[in-house]
Design an enzyme around this catalytic site. Sequence first.
Site, PDB file in Angstrom:
ATOM      1  N   CYS A 185       0.888  -1.168   0.000  1.00  0.00           N
ATOM      2  CA  CYS A 185       0.000   0.000   0.000  1.00  0.00           C
ATOM      3  C   CYS A 185       0.916   1.205   0.000  1.00  0.00           C
ATOM      4  O   CYS A 185       1.546   1.509   1.011  1.00  0.00           O
ATOM      5  CB  CYS A 185      -0.904   0.000   1.236  1.00  0.00           C
ATOM      6  SG  CYS A 185      -1.824   1.548   1.420  1.00  0.00           S
ATOM      7  N   CYS A 208      -0.643   4.402   2.283  1.00  0.00           N
ATOM      8  CA  CYS A 208      -0.737   4.336   3.754  1.00  0.00           C
ATOM      9  C   CYS A 208      -0.300   2.943   4.204  1.00  0.00           C
ATOM     10  O   CYS A 208       0.871   2.618   4.095  1.00  0.00           O
ATOM     11  CB  CYS A 208      -2.121   4.724   4.258  1.00  0.00           C
ATOM     12  SG  CYS A 208      -3.513   4.090   3.322  1.00  0.00           S
ATOM     13  N   SER A 209      -1.209   2.141   4.684  1.00  0.00           N
ATOM     14  CA  SER A 209      -0.803   0.821   5.154  1.00  0.00           C
ATOM     15  C   SER A 209      -1.972  -0.137   5.063  1.00  0.00           C
ATOM     16  O   SER A 209      -2.164  -0.966   5.941  1.00  0.00           O
ATOM     17  CB  SER A 209      -0.320   0.912   6.597  1.00  0.00           C
ATOM     18  OG  SER A 209      -1.317   1.555   7.366  1.00  0.00           O
ATOM     19  N   CYS A 210      -2.785  -0.003   4.007  1.00  0.00           N
ATOM     20  CA  CYS A 210      -3.951  -0.880   3.833  1.00  0.00           C
ATOM     21  C   CYS A 210      -3.479  -2.336   3.810  1.00  0.00           C
ATOM     22  O   CYS A 210      -2.482  -2.665   3.155  1.00  0.00           O
ATOM     23  CB  CYS A 210      -4.686  -0.552   2.544  1.00  0.00           C
ATOM     24  SG  CYS A 210      -5.345   1.118   2.522  1.00  0.00           S
TER      25      CYS A 210
END
Lengths: 108, 222, 94
Positions: free
Chosen positions: B122, B125-127
Amino acid sequence: MRGPQDYGGMPAGPVDPEKHEHVPTHWEKTVDAMMMLLFDQRRRLARVDESRRMQEALGDDYHKYPYYERWLQAISWLMLEKGVYSQEELEAKKAEVRARLEAGSHGS
Amino acid sequence: MSETHDHSHDHDHPTHTHDGKPIQEDPLPSLEAQILEASVRELLIEKGVISSDDVRRAIDQVESRTPALGAKIVARAWDDPAFKETLMSDSDEALMAFGIDMRPTELCVVENTDDVHNMVVCTLCSCYPRPVLGIPPAWYKRRDYRSRAVREPRAILREFGTDIPEQKQVRVHDSNADLRYLVLPQRPDGTEGWDQEKLARLVTRDAMIGVSDVLEPADIDD
Amino acid sequence: MDPKFQPGDSVQVLHRDQPGHVRTPMYVRGKLGVIERIVGSFPNPELLAVGHSGLPYKMLYRVNFKQGELWEDYDGAPDDTLEIEIYEHWLAPV
């Protein structure tokens, strides 16, 4: 206008799968839990997208925050923006917590 | 602000110098962050937005989500062709059997084959498919992986000790919106007749992100 | 809502600057890809980000790119690809 979060393709260092790993701490899990609660279907106090907007508003500071500290800051700003608590209430609470932590008590 | 100076009074825990060199991430929060966390939590409780019970239960839920869930799903998909078909075409339905609810996102399962190796990142962000894998690893959330996985995936794979032959396609999935990705690795040879519980022991978190292969049958004890 | 694109259609991601929170990273803007699948309609994250309901919903697609289209200096294998989700209002037909 590239936002600070938009990392795709930017120069960066190597990934060290062993060094760049740690078991999530209780503190991190607490922040994670608060996020889950505020974003959940029942409360819907905020959307994850709003939190991302707040993180992106950090500009260059985005890169400096450890991951969960960035989320925490975003949540706090969002709660202020939504009037859940005021800046004055937050400052008063922080002073109280600071005094408690510095006195070494664990009253929370 | 120069990061070479000491700013220990505030929340500066730089994870990089300006030339992009990583500094090891310190999992301990600064005092300021501890104060902010306790303040926000206590204010939310005083305002009746959440209760301390809610927080405890949510932490329990965070802790209950681990890559072992994903491994069970992969093992069942290897063992049960009908389940695999449902998992690939209607993951919500397939996950119901495991009591997993991905909403408001959807799980998208991407299958490794002889011709394609899948890998997930991702960049924005940090999906991450948290309901099936838990909290993402620290490297997944860092600038290095997020920046380079889309542009030089094979170099990243090599840093994880994973060499993908030139003739096999590497397909990177940038998890940027409403889907969350789980890589379905290839079932290793030499596992014929294994039950799902034993198969699941081969399936690592990193294999489900697509940065590593699953374990070899010889790697696990009977 | 009918999807404007079908799997296999060639598309170009719009190259535009837009302030605020968007889910279209810079590295795909202006690039040519192919619709891999229609994901469905979802709340618009650009509106969710400012506290709105996300209506009207936007059709979301997975778009497949050749890595060589995204990066001039890509040095992996020629068949390597990348897939990413793009909302319809960021896509133009080719």
